[in-house]
Motif scaffolding. Structure first.
Motif, PDB file in Angstrom:
ATOM      1  N   ARG A 243       0.839  -1.186   0.000  1.00  0.00           N
ATOM      2  CA  ARG A 243       0.000   0.000   0.000  1.00  0.00           C
ATOM      3  C   ARG A 243       0.880   1.243   0.000  1.00  0.00           C
ATOM      4  NH1 ARG A 243      -2.725  -0.918   4.198  1.00  0.00           N
ATOM      5  NH2 ARG A 243      -2.250   0.752   5.669  1.00  0.00           N
ATOM      6  N   LEU A 244       0.663   2.126  -0.967  1.00  0.00           N
ATOM      7  CA  LEU A 244       1.456   3.342  -1.110  1.00  0.00           C
ATOM      8  C   LEU A 244       0.620   4.532  -0.664  1.00  0.00           C
ATOM      9  CD1 LEU A 244       2.948   2.566  -4.629  1.00  0.00           C
ATOM     10  CD2 LEU A 244       4.006   2.166  -2.409  1.00  0.00           C
ATOM     11  N   GLU A 245       1.210   5.374   0.178  1.00  0.00           N
ATOM     12  CA  GLU A 245       0.461   6.492   0.734  1.00  0.00           C
ATOM     13  C   GLU A 245       1.283   7.770   0.653  1.00  0.00           C
ATOM     14  OE1 GLU A 245      -0.189   5.109   4.669  1.00  0.00           O
ATOM     15  OE2 GLU A 245      -1.929   3.864   4.143  1.00  0.00           O
ATOM     16  N   GLY A 246       0.580   8.885   0.371  1.00  0.00           N
ATOM     17  CA  GLY A 246       1.225  10.192   0.380  1.00  0.00           C
ATOM     18  C   GLY A 246       2.280  10.328  -0.700  1.00  0.00           C
ATOM     19  N   GLY A 247       3.162  11.273  -0.500  1.00  0.00           N
ATOM     20  CA  GLY A 247       4.264  11.476  -1.422  1.00  0.00           C
ATOM     21  C   GLY A 247       3.930  12.419  -2.558  1.00  0.00           C
ATOM     22  N   THR A 248       4.967  13.032  -3.103  1.00  0.00           N
ATOM     23  CA  THR A 248       4.832  13.976  -4.213  1.00  0.00           C
ATOM     24  C   THR A 248       5.836  13.617  -5.298  1.00  0.00           C
ATOM     25  OG1 THR A 248       4.166  15.738  -2.698  1.00  0.00           O
ATOM     26  CG2 THR A 248       4.904  16.406  -4.881  1.00  0.00           C
ATOM     27  N   LEU A 249       5.386  13.700  -6.539  1.00  0.00           N
ATOM     28  CA  LEU A 249       6.221  13.373  -7.691  1.00  0.00           C
ATOM     29  C   LEU A 249       6.356  14.605  -8.571  1.00  0.00           C
ATOM     30  CD1 LEU A 249       7.627  10.938  -9.128  1.00  0.00           C
ATOM     31  CD2 LEU A 249       5.478  10.596 -10.355  1.00  0.00           C
ATOM     32  N   GLU A 250       7.585  14.929  -8.928  1.00  0.00           N
ATOM     33  CA  GLU A 250       7.855  16.046  -9.831  1.00  0.00           C
ATOM     34  C   GLU A 250       8.968  15.645 -10.785  1.00  0.00           C
ATOM     35  OE1 GLU A 250       8.645  19.658  -7.815  1.00  0.00           O
ATOM     36  OE2 GLU A 250       6.629  19.787  -6.937  1.00  0.00           O
ATOM     37  N   GLY A 251       8.982  16.252 -11.954  1.00  0.00           N
ATOM     38  CA  GLY A 251      10.066  15.937 -12.869  1.00  0.00           C
ATOM     39  C   GLY A 251       9.856  16.503 -14.255  1.00  0.00           C
ATOM     40  N   LEU A 276       7.006  -6.150   4.282  1.00  0.00           N
ATOM     41  CA  LEU A 276       8.088  -5.177   4.288  1.00  0.00           C
ATOM     42  C   LEU A 276       8.542  -4.845   5.700  1.00  0.00           C
ATOM     43  CD1 LEU A 276       9.910  -3.180   2.777  1.00  0.00           C
ATOM     44  CD2 LEU A 276       8.027  -1.539   2.849  1.00  0.00           C
ATOM     45  N   ALA A 277       7.604  -4.490   6.568  1.00  0.00           N
ATOM     46  CA  ALA A 277       7.926  -4.123   7.944  1.00  0.00           C
ATOM     47  C   ALA A 277       6.637  -4.107   8.751  1.00  0.00           C
ATOM     48  CB  ALA A 277       8.601  -2.753   8.000  1.00  0.00           C
ATOM     49  N   PRO A 278       6.739  -4.282  10.077  1.00  0.00           N
ATOM     50  CA  PRO A 278       5.518  -4.241  10.897  1.00  0.00           C
ATOM     51  C   PRO A 278       4.827  -2.884  10.868  1.00  0.00           C
ATOM     52  CG  PRO A 278       7.358  -5.231  12.102  1.00  0.00           C
ATOM     53  CD  PRO A 278       7.929  -4.617  10.872  1.00  0.00           C
ATOM     54  N   GLU A 279       5.597  -1.808  10.651  1.00  0.00           N
ATOM     55  CA  GLU A 279       5.031  -0.471  10.615  1.00  0.00           C
ATOM     56  C   GLU A 279       5.288   0.140   9.245  1.00  0.00           C
ATOM     57  OE1 GLU A 279       9.295  -0.104  12.012  1.00  0.00           O
ATOM     58  OE2 GLU A 279       7.589  -1.415  12.437  1.00  0.00           O
ATOM     59  N   PRO A 280       4.576   1.226   8.893  1.00  0.00           N
ATOM     60  CA  PRO A 280       4.810   1.862   7.594  1.00  0.00           C
ATOM     61  C   PRO A 280       6.259   2.310   7.440  1.00  0.00           C
ATOM     62  CG  PRO A 280       2.796   2.703   8.586  1.00  0.00           C
ATOM     63  CD  PRO A 280       3.471   1.867   9.631  1.00  0.00           C
ATOM     64  N   VAL A 281       6.782   2.180   6.242  1.00  0.00           N
ATOM     65  CA  VAL A 281       8.158   2.583   5.945  1.00  0.00           C
ATOM     66  C   VAL A 281       8.113   3.908   5.192  1.00  0.00           C
ATOM     67  CG1 VAL A 281      10.261   1.988   4.701  1.00  0.00           C
ATOM     68  CG2 VAL A 281       8.973   0.213   5.881  1.00  0.00           C
ATOM     69  N   GLY A 282       8.670   4.934   5.789  1.00  0.00           N
ATOM     70  CA  GLY A 282       8.671   6.233   5.149  1.00  0.00           C
ATOM     71  C   GLY A 282       9.039   7.320   6.144  1.00  0.00           C
ATOM     72  N   PRO A 283       9.143   8.537   5.666  1.00  0.00           N
ATOM     73  CA  PRO A 283       8.982   8.934   4.265  1.00  0.00           C
ATOM     74  C   PRO A 283      10.212   8.605   3.430  1.00  0.00           C
ATOM     75  CG  PRO A 283       9.523  10.846   5.597  1.00  0.00           C
ATOM     76  CD  PRO A 283       9.382   9.696   6.554  1.00  0.00           C
TER      77      PRO A 283
END
Length: 639
Positions: A243-251, A276-283
């Motif tokens: 599951r992917l959450e948040g984040g901004t993409l520019e280019g 991947l991990a027990p908790e969210p990995v980020g940012p």
């Protein structure tokens, strides 16, 4: 690497719609004052023209001619391949705005064409859209040559602006995914020789994108820009297993006839997955920039240094060079080089969930690495793989670093299913502790052959094993294993969770151990802390439990047996607790004895004696051996 697609082909999907609107505007402009009969006359001209270009087209009953210079019709549908399925494209309403001054002078010209509530159903794996594009391509080849919108003399003529409102895209993969609404504006201008297209779009959830395409004497060129695009929702369209959450993409990507230059940044993305991990990995923060060159006539492409930077301050940098050719059999070569990096930089570049909770950041010095792949694209077993890891600079400064305490006696609580177990003293104060120099050489060699044959030459990672993983067919069940240093890192510092995050932490700790502790000491600690059975930790306890003797007195056959139980000591203990080995297990032990002999670790006489020697467990005499079905076969080293 396949040849790049011509950017202008991506406009094929917009051009048929533009053709629809231009034809509608041309006919409706002449008939807009002629009352209810206008619809029949317009459709009689528009529908055949569209079907000659797009295949079957359905046009609804909504038709209106406005007194302010507008023509509205709809809905317009392009059926898909499945008769029972939804249309591949459905436009609820098409509105054409005519130029009033042109009408007054007797000409019909559209100033703007608006497509409202557009639904695009790509179908399973996008096959509906691909079929539509192929339909347009085939129809275009049959179109009679006709004057272009620009005058034949090459003069520029202003074409209508195309506006799309509330566009929704639907995809079918594991389930149905819908993305929208988005809005866009497209302008076509220029001459027949040098047409230009400018397009802008407002994307779902915020952010914008812009496309500029033009044709020049040297070929097509264009630019794609993105600003403030929500990364998580966009990347989730591919239905990744996380599951992917948040984040901004520019280019920005610039393309011309000879290659492309690109610069992309993604920041603030979080990844959520139990694997991947027990908790969210980020940012997460990632930057990429580089240039690709291609020569389509020679069928060759080259990637100039692609620079990948990781971390909010771009602490870690990987440079990637590559080439591909497809003149005969497609071949490729890639080389990735991790630039000199300190532990402090490496740990700052990654989210907290991927960093071990130790003081490794205090390790001074730098390390670097490289990985090369090359070979025929479709024959993976023939790929050549090379990897290097340089810890030389790190070793000079790590002797007094945060892991130096492992050089001395220390207290240790082994991993158990409930957490950490009883405290053990790893040092001479423990009567079960055995220094490496006092262990029988056949025992040491048997364990190394079974668990990590390259221990003395690698830097914590067995790249030959990694090569095997990369080159093994996907349906092959052979797997790679962890090195002794990796096993030691897990046992000393980590839990038993099987996640990618744990492997990343393990990699950091492995580097730290290899840089801070001599190989001999690592091996000595390994022998004295690993599990050899239920509540059995260290070779001293194992020798007493299984054979009722000091580890220093183990025979060659007993040593080989102990080496075979390391992959799963608790389970294997149940089998051997019956007092004898099955035929298959005996074969495993004898195969290991053969490796010891062929490697020069034991003499011929010792080998023959070990094969003939009985294996008598403490407290067992003449017990029933387990069946072959219960006996595990020798496997690769454990993770």
């Amino acid at each position: 690497m396949p040849p790049p697609r011509r950017p202008f082909k991506r406009g094929l999907f917009v051009l048929p719609l533009l053709a629809l609107l231009l034809v509608a505007s041309g006919v409706a402009g002449r008939a807009w004052l002629q009352g209810e009969a206008a619809r029949a006359r317009v459709l009689a001209r528009v529908k055949p023209a569209l079907e000659s270009r797009l295949g079957p087209v359905r046009i609804g009953d909504d038709f209106h001619v406005g007194w302010t210079g507008t023509v509205t019709l709809g809905p317009v549908e392009l059926p898909g391949m499945r008769p029972e399925g939804p249309p591949v494209v459905r436009i609820s309403r098409v509105t054409v705005h005519l130029r009033r001054l042109a009408l007054l002078s007797g000409h019909v010209e559209a100033s703007q064409v608006v497509l409202s509530d557009v639904r695009v159903d790509a179908g399973p794996r996008g096959q509906e859209v691909r079929a539509l594009v192929e339909r347009v391509r085939e129809a275009r080849e049959k179109w009679p040559s006709s004057p272009t919108p620009a005058s034949s003399g090459g003069a520029s003529r202003e074409l209508p602006e195309l506006v799309l409102k509330d566009v929704y895209l639907a995809f079918e993969r594991q389930g149905r995914v819908e993305w929208g609404p988005l809005s866009a504006r497209v302008r076509l201008e220029g001459t027949a020789e040098t047409p230009r297209m400018e397009a802008t779009a407002e994307l779902p959830g915020g952010g914008s994108a812009g496309v500029s395409l033009q044709r020049e004497a040297s070929g097509m060129s264009g630019t794609l820009r993105g600003r403030g695009i929500p990364a998580g929702p966009l990347l989730s369209l591919a239905e990744p297993p996380v599951r992917l959450e948040g984040g901004t993409l520019e280019g920005e990507v610039r393309v011309d006839a000879s290659g492309a230059t690109f610069s992309v940044a993604m920041t603030g993305l979080s990844v959520n997955s139990a694997q991947l991990a027990p908790e969210p990995v980020g940012p997460l923060a990632l930057w990429a920039e580089g240039r690709a060159h291609w020569d389509l006539e020679r069928r060759h492409a080259q990637l100039e240094p692609l620079r990948l930077r990781v971390g909010e301050r771009r602490e870690a940098c990987v440079e990637v060079h590559g080439e591909a050719s497809w003149s005969d059999e497609p071949r490729f070569s890639l080389r990735a080089e991790l630039q000199p990096l300190s532990f402090e930089q490496a740990m700052a570049a990654l989210p907290a969930a991927l960093v071990p909770g130790t003081e490794l950041a205090r390790l001074e010095g730098h390390f670097q690495a490289s990985l090369s792949l090359s070979g025929p694209v479709f024959r993976r077993p023939d790929w050549e793989v090379k990897a290097t890891l340089d810890l030389s600079e790190l070793k000079h400064s790590a002797r007094a670093g945060p892991l130096a305490w492992l050089r001395e006696p220390f207290a240790y609580r082994p991993l158990t299913t409930e957490g950490r177990g009883r405290e053990l003293h790893i040092g001479p104060g423990n009567p079960s502790y055995v220094p490496l120099a006092e262990l029988p050489r056949p025992l040491v060699r048997a364990v190394l052959l079974s668990e990590d044959a390259a221990f003395w030459v690698h830097r914590g990672f067995d790249f030959e094993s990694i090569r095997g993983i990369l080159l093994t067919p996907e349906d092959d069940k052979v797997r790679g294993g962890s090195t002794l240093t990796q096993q030691l890192a897990k046992n000393l510092f980590l839990s038993r969770e099987k996640t990618f995050a744990r492997k990343v932490k393990e990699a950091f700790l492995t580097l730290g151990l290899e840089a801070s502790v001599p190989k001999e000491r690592l091996l000595e600690v390994y022998f004295n802390i690993i599990e050899w059975g239920p509540e059995l930790y260290g070779i001293g306890e194992a020798a007493r439990h299984y054979f009722g003797k000091d580890a220093r007195e183990l025979s060659i056959r007993e040593s080989a047996f102990l080496a075979t139980i390391i992959p799963n000591p608790v389970r294997y203990h149940v089998y051997c607790s019956r007092g004898a080995l099955s035929d298959i297990w005996k074969k495993n032990v004898e195969n290991l004895l053969t490796e010891l002999y062929e490697g020069g670790d034991i003499t011929l006489a010792e080998y023959q004696d070990a094969l003939a020697a009985p294996l008598v467990f403490a407290g067992h005499h003449g017990s029933q051996p387990p069946s072959d079905e219960e006996t595990p076969v020798r496997t690769a080293p454990r993770e």
